[in-house]
Design a protein around this motif. Structure first.
Motif, PDB file in Angstrom:
ATOM      1  N   THR A  46       9.303  15.495  -0.430  1.00 40.25           N
ATOM      2  CA  THR A  46      10.156  14.829  -1.416  1.00 40.25           C
ATOM      3  C   THR A  46      10.193  15.554  -2.759  1.00 40.25           C
ATOM      4  OG1 THR A  46      10.333  12.775  -2.746  1.00 40.25           O
ATOM      5  CG2 THR A  46       8.164  13.318  -1.935  1.00 40.25           C
ATOM      6  N   HIS A  47      11.245  15.266  -3.521  1.00 43.37           N
ATOM      7  CA  HIS A  47      11.351  15.791  -4.885  1.00 43.37           C
ATOM      8  C   HIS A  47      10.582  14.898  -5.873  1.00 43.37           C
ATOM      9  CE1 HIS A  47      14.028  12.436  -5.013  1.00 43.37           C
ATOM     10  NE2 HIS A  47      14.554  12.738  -6.178  1.00 43.37           N
ATOM     11  N   CYS A  48      10.033  13.772  -5.358  1.00 41.14           N
ATOM     12  CA  CYS A  48       9.260  12.843  -6.195  1.00 41.14           C
ATOM     13  C   CYS A  48      10.083  12.153  -7.275  1.00 41.14           C
ATOM     14  CB  CYS A  48       8.041  13.523  -6.821  1.00 41.14           C
ATOM     15  SG  CYS A  48       6.723  13.738  -5.624  1.00 41.14           S
ATOM     16  N   GLY A  49      11.337  11.818  -6.966  1.00 39.68           N
ATOM     17  CA  GLY A  49      12.048  10.842  -7.798  1.00 39.68           C
ATOM     18  C   GLY A  49      11.217   9.563  -7.739  1.00 39.68           C
ATOM     19  N   TRP A  50      11.255   8.747  -8.788  1.00 43.26           N
ATOM     20  CA  TRP A  50      10.326   7.613  -8.828  1.00 43.26           C
ATOM     21  C   TRP A  50      10.595   6.599  -7.704  1.00 43.26           C
ATOM     22  CZ3 TRP A  50       5.702   6.615  -9.451  1.00 43.26           C
ATOM     23  CH2 TRP A  50       5.226   5.309  -9.563  1.00 43.26           C
ATOM     24  N   ASN A  51      11.878   6.348  -7.388  1.00 47.35           N
ATOM     25  CA  ASN A  51      12.149   5.386  -6.301  1.00 47.35           C
ATOM     26  C   ASN A  51      11.596   5.905  -4.984  1.00 47.35           C
ATOM     27  OD1 ASN A  51      13.994   3.279  -7.620  1.00 47.35           O
ATOM     28  ND2 ASN A  51      14.941   5.217  -8.209  1.00 47.35           N
ATOM     29  N   SER A  52      11.834   7.170  -4.701  1.00 44.78           N
ATOM     30  CA  SER A  52      11.338   7.750  -3.449  1.00 44.78           C
ATOM     31  C   SER A  52       9.817   7.681  -3.401  1.00 44.78           C
ATOM     32  CB  SER A  52      11.793   9.205  -3.315  1.00 44.78           C
ATOM     33  OG  SER A  52      13.195   9.253  -3.212  1.00 44.78           O
ATOM     34  N   THR A  53       9.183   8.005  -4.520  1.00 46.35           N
ATOM     35  CA  THR A  53       7.717   7.992  -4.569  1.00 46.35           C
ATOM     36  C   THR A  53       7.191   6.589  -4.274  1.00 46.35           C
ATOM     37  OG1 THR A  53       7.827   9.746  -6.221  1.00 46.35           O
ATOM     38  CG2 THR A  53       5.744   8.566  -6.056  1.00 46.35           C
ATOM     39  N   LEU A  54       7.784   5.610  -4.942  1.00 45.59           N
ATOM     40  CA  LEU A  54       7.348   4.222  -4.769  1.00 45.59           C
ATOM     41  C   LEU A  54       7.606   3.737  -3.334  1.00 45.59           C
ATOM     42  CD1 LEU A  54       6.133   2.273  -6.821  1.00 45.59           C
ATOM     43  CD2 LEU A  54       8.441   1.519  -7.398  1.00 45.59           C
ATOM     44  N   GLU A  55       8.772   4.097  -2.799  1.00 43.72           N
ATOM     45  CA  GLU A  55       9.112   3.677  -1.429  1.00 43.72           C
ATOM     46  C   GLU A  55       8.112   4.276  -0.429  1.00 43.72           C
ATOM     47  OE1 GLU A  55      13.832   3.365  -2.686  1.00 43.72           O
ATOM     48  OE2 GLU A  55      13.222   4.958  -1.324  1.00 43.72           O
TER      49      GLU A  55
END
Ligand code: UDP
Length: 399
Positions: free
Chosen positions: A354-363
């Protein structure tokens, strides 16, 4: 609810204003749904550029404002979020003011309790003040991300931004936020001056607001919450993770390819690498080809989201190495956009590159999926450092 008689009571109304990018629209619409279940009536003001499908929200009222984004749509410099943010803060001001004034005249029974604006729309504080409407702010990144933004010196005077891979200090920690290395800070923006200006504006108008809402949870960021509460002397609410209450699929701007779920059903448990770099990040042709080579060499099943436009100058899959698709055969699926939350929750998914956008990280955190972190810009390097070095639920990958 006003009054004792529920049948004649006025429901409190909240007006929300999301920033028109996927990673900001999702949490704002999820928050709107959460507030609706708490008895609030919801009005969403949105720009003409990138707005969610109204049909998925028959219980909300929508108002559209002009943003003139089309004037600059093809001029956005790579790695410079400040260009987009500063433009919209200028172009939306007048139409937003008119719209909000009209709404307050329309709901003249005093039922509007507040505005909830995306933090990046910092101009809205002055508008809300002039209309005597309390403004709450939704900040769609981590608490740690907000602390890093406040601590790091964004300016072209700052030597960090002049360093390159060849400099010995490139791998060194930065004293202002020691978890991060110089190379992480350099990644955050290609325009430090612009970033500094927008971060200062945003933080000042967050401090001037009536309260801050965060899509995170206390157990994950306890220390950061303490720091934020000290730094911002306004009430702070950690109400996340929002996607555990409402999925992001209804606010998706791109159609999610749901056929991937039946493909995942055919794969062994925890065997599939899921790859996505979110809705905004762009990568170079050679970085894209490196991903393809890595997937070929890993020899594991993969589901790769290649968003059209992720490689500037390419329509979609043209930069793939020759014979790539033939070589991977049934082992790999490439789609334009996936139902990400369902993919991460699927038993076959073993890892998220992942690019570690906050939504992706949290998901990913919420589904217990370990991450390979290749951050591109803005808050992504901060999130990636937390994933790899603090929470130790992933590895940092990429120069
Ligand atoms: N997303 C999705 N399908 C995809 C890739 C991403 O639905 O193929 C969603 C993802 O679940 C997340 C959002 O898009 O909610 C991306 O937000 P994030 O903060 O991770 O990154 P951004 O797009 O802002 O860089």
């Amino acid at each position: 609810i006003h009054g004792n008689d529920q049948s004649t009571a006025i429901r409190r109304r909240i007006i929300l204003f999301p920033l028109p990018v996927q990673g900001h629209i999702n949490p704002m619409l999820q928050l709107a749904n959460i507030l609706h279940t708490q008895g609030f009536t919801i009005t969403i003001i949105h720009t003409q550029h990138n707005f969610p499908n109204h049909l998925n929200y028959p219980h909300f009222t929508f108002k559209s404002i002009s943003d003139r984004f089309f004037e600059v749509a093809n001029q956005i410099p790579k790695g410079d979020a400040s260009f987009f943010v500063k433009y919209l803060n200028r172009s939306c001001e007048e139409p937003f003011r008119d719209c909000l004034t009209g709404l307050l005249a329309e709901y003249d029974d005093g039922s509007v309790s507040c505005l909830i604006s995306d933090a990046l729309f910092y101009f809205t504080q002055a508008v809300a003040d002039s209309l005597k409407l309390p403004r709450m702010v939704l900040r769609t990144t981590s608490l740690a991300g907000a602390i890093a933004y406040g601590a790091l010196p964004f300016s072209s005077e700052n030597g960090y931004f002049k360093l390159t891979k060849e400099d010995s200090n490139y791998e060194a920690s930065v004293p202002e936020f020691p978890l991060m290395k110089v190379k992480d800070v350099v990644k955050m923006t290609t325009n430090p001056e612009g970033m500094g200006e927008f971060v200062t504006n945003m933080l000042n108008q967050m401090k001037a607001s009536s309260g801050l809402i965060w899509n995170t949870f206390k157990e994950l960021e306890e220390d950061a919450l303490e720091t934020i509460c000290q730094d911002f002397s306004v009430p702070c609410f950690t109400l996340g993770p929002f996607h555990k209450y409402f999925p992001a699929s209804s606010s998706s701007l791109i159609e999610q390819d749901r056929t991937v779920i039946s493909w995942l059903d055919t794969q062994a448990p925890k065997s599939v690498i899921y790859i996505s770099f979110g809705s905004v990040a762009r990568i170079t042709q050679s970085e894209f080809q490196e991903v393809a080579h890595a997937l070929t060499n890993a020899g594991l099943p993969f589901l790769w989201v290649v968003r059209p436009g992720v490689v500037p100058g390419s329509e979609w899959l043209e930069p793939l190495p020759e014979m790539f698709l033939e070589r991977v055969g049934d082992k790999g699926r490439i789609v334009k956009w996936a139902p990400q939350q369902d993919v991460l929750a699927h038993p076959a998914t073993g890892c998220f590159w992942t690019h570690c956008g906050w939504n992706s990280t949290l998901e990913s955190i919420c589904e217990g999926v370990p991450m390979v972190c290749s951050p591109c810009f803005v808050d992504q390097p901060v999130n990636a450092r937390y994933v790899s070095d603090v929470w130790k639920i992933g590895v940092f990958f990429g120069g």
